[in-house]
Write a protein that holds these residues in place. Structure first.
Motif, PDB file in Angstrom:
ATOM      1  N   GLU A  28      55.201  51.618  43.621  1.00 24.05           N
ATOM      2  CA  GLU A  28      54.733  52.992  43.471  1.00 24.05           C
ATOM      3  C   GLU A  28      55.847  53.964  43.798  1.00 24.05           C
ATOM      4  O   GLU A  28      56.702  53.685  44.638  1.00 24.05           O
ATOM      5  N   ARG A  29      55.818  55.122  43.153  1.00 19.99           N
ATOM      6  CA  ARG A  29      56.805  56.151  43.456  1.00 19.99           C
ATOM      7  C   ARG A  29      56.533  56.715  44.853  1.00 19.99           C
ATOM      8  O   ARG A  29      55.382  56.835  45.276  1.00 19.99           O
ATOM      9  N   THR A  30      57.604  57.034  45.542  1.00 20.14           N
ATOM     10  CA  THR A  30      57.516  57.675  46.854  1.00 20.14           C
ATOM     11  C   THR A  30      58.000  59.110  46.714  1.00 20.14           C
ATOM     12  O   THR A  30      59.011  59.367  46.068  1.00 20.14           O
ATOM     13  N   ASP A 216      59.753  58.935  39.174  1.00 22.41           N
ATOM     14  CA  ASP A 216      60.159  58.327  40.434  1.00 22.41           C
ATOM     15  C   ASP A 216      61.623  58.672  40.694  1.00 22.41           C
ATOM     16  O   ASP A 216      62.515  58.190  39.997  1.00 22.41           O
ATOM     17  N   ARG A 222      61.090  54.905  35.927  1.00 19.40           N
ATOM     18  CA  ARG A 222      59.657  54.707  36.141  1.00 19.40           C
ATOM     19  C   ARG A 222      58.989  56.055  36.430  1.00 19.40           C
ATOM     20  O   ARG A 222      59.588  56.941  37.034  1.00 19.40           O
ATOM     21  N   GLU A 224      54.796  57.970  37.096  1.00 17.79           N
ATOM     22  CA  GLU A 224      53.349  57.789  37.295  1.00 17.79           C
ATOM     23  C   GLU A 224      52.602  58.872  36.529  1.00 17.79           C
ATOM     24  O   GLU A 224      52.959  60.051  36.576  1.00 17.79           O
TER      25      GLU A 224
END
Length: 294
Positions: A28-30, A216, A222, A224
Motif C-alpha cells: 500500500e502507498r504510504t 505512491d 504504483r 491507489e
C-alpha cells in the motif's frame, strides 16, 4: 532492552513512522511527510516505538470515519514481534481513543498474525474488503462521457470538491457497504478524501460523479484509486466506466504500471465493474471493532 514510545514531533520522527508502515505493508502507498503533516489534527496521535534508539514499531490513533468509532493501528517490524511492543503500543493508542470519548475501537487486519493479535484483545470482524489491482501494459482507451457531462479535475478548478459535499458527497458516503454509517465532516471530505488527480464529472455545474488517483511517492509506478462514485440519478449511463478509465489513462500517461483499489465486500456492483474493466482480486482485508465498555 528499554522500550520507549514517543509522539511524532520532528520530521525525523515522521520519517521513522513512514519507514515502519512501508516495511509492514509494502503493498500500500504510504503518505508522504507533507501529507502526514497536513493531516495533523488534535484528535490524531502518531507514535514511534524504539528499543535502545532503534525503531521497532509505530502506532496511529484517531477518530474514525465511521460514526462513533476511534481507529487504533499498532504495527511492529517483523523481527521485533512477540516481545510486547504491539501490546504496549495498543495500550497507549487505546488510552488516546478513550480520551476522545468514542464508544468503539476500530482496526484492521490483512494477515493471520494481525488477526490473531486483534482477537487476543477482543476485536471481532465487522466488515471485509477486497483489494483489486489493474496492471497497465499499454495505452488506455477511454469511452466517451455521457452527453451533457463535462469532466474536469479539482486541481484545475479548485473548490469544486469541497462545494460538492452536501449534494454529492453525503450520498456517496452513505453508499458504503459497512456495518456502521460513515460520519465524515466537510473538512475531512475536502482534505482526507481528496485525491490528486481528482476527476469530477459536471452537469449544469454540479458534481455528479468522481474518480481519483493517489500516486505512491515511494514507488511512483504504483497508484491507489480514490473514491469512485456516481450520483444516483446518473447511474446506468456509463459515467462510472468513463471516470474509471479516465483515471487509468492518466496513470498510463504518467508512467504508472499498477493501480489498486479497496472495495467493501458488500459492494457487489463496484467489485463487478472493476472485474469487468480488468482488475484482478489480489488480497482481502478484515475490518475489526471492539466496544470500549467490554
Amino acid at each position: 532492552m528499554a522500550l520507549e514510545i514517543t509522539r511524532c514531533e520532528s520530521d525525523a520522527d515522521y520519517e521513522d513512522w513512514r519507514r515502519v508502515r512501508i516495511a509492514v505493508i509494502p503493498y500500500e502507498r504510504t503518505q508522504s511527510l507533507d501529507e502526514l503533516r497536513r493531516g495533523d489534527t488534535p484528535d490524531r496521535l502518531l507514535l514511534v516505538a524504539r528499543e535502545d534508539g532503534a525503531v521497532v514499531g509505530h502506532g496511529l490513533a484517531a477518530l474514525s470515519d465511521t460514526a462513533g468509532g476511534g481507529t487504533v493501528i499498532p504495527r511492529v517490524l517483523a523481527e521485533h514481534r512477540r516481545k510486547g511492543v504491539g501490546t504496549a503500543l495498543l495500550d497507549r493508542l487505546t488510552q488516546h481513543v478513550v480520551g476522545l470519548g468514542t464508544p468503539v475501537l476500530r482496526s484492521g487486519a490483512d494477515d493471520d498474525g494481525a488477526l490473531a493479535f486483534a482477537h487476543r484483545f477482543g476485536f471481532e470482524e465487522v466488515n471485509r474488503e477486497v483489494e483489486q489491482t489493474f496492471r497497465i501494459t499499454g495505452p488506455i482507451a477511454v469511452p466517451p462521457a455521457p452527453e451533457g457531462v463535462e469532466v474536469v479535475t479539482e486541481q484545475e478548478r479548485p473548490g469544486l470538491w469541497a462545494a460538492a459535499y452536501e449534494r454529492f458527497g453525503r450520498e456517496a458516503l452513505a453508499g458504503f457497504a459497512v456495518d456502521t454509517p460513515l460520519d465524515v465532516n466537510p473538512s475531512r471530505w475536502a482534505t482526507t478524501w481528496l485525491a490528486d488527480p481528482q476527476f469530477l464529472a459536471l452537469h449544469d455545474g454540479e458534481v455528479v460523479g468522481c474518480a481519483g488517483l493517489d500516486r505512491d511517492a515511494d514507488t511512483p509506478i504504483r497508484a491507489e484509486n480514490g473514491l469512485t462514485a456516481v450520483r444516483g440519478d446518473w447511474r446506468g449511463r456509463g459515467l462510472a466506466v468513463h471516470l474509471k478509465m479516465r483515471a487509468l489513462a492518466w496513470a498510463a500517461d504518467h508512467g504508472v504500471e499498477e493501480v489498486y483499489t479497496w472495495t467493501q465486500d458488500g459492494n457487489a456492483a463496484m467489485r463487478a465493474l472493476n472485474t469487468r474493466l480488468g482488475y484482478a482480486t489480489t488480497r482481502t482485508g478484515i475490518q475489526l471493532a471492539r466496544r470500549l465498555a467490554d
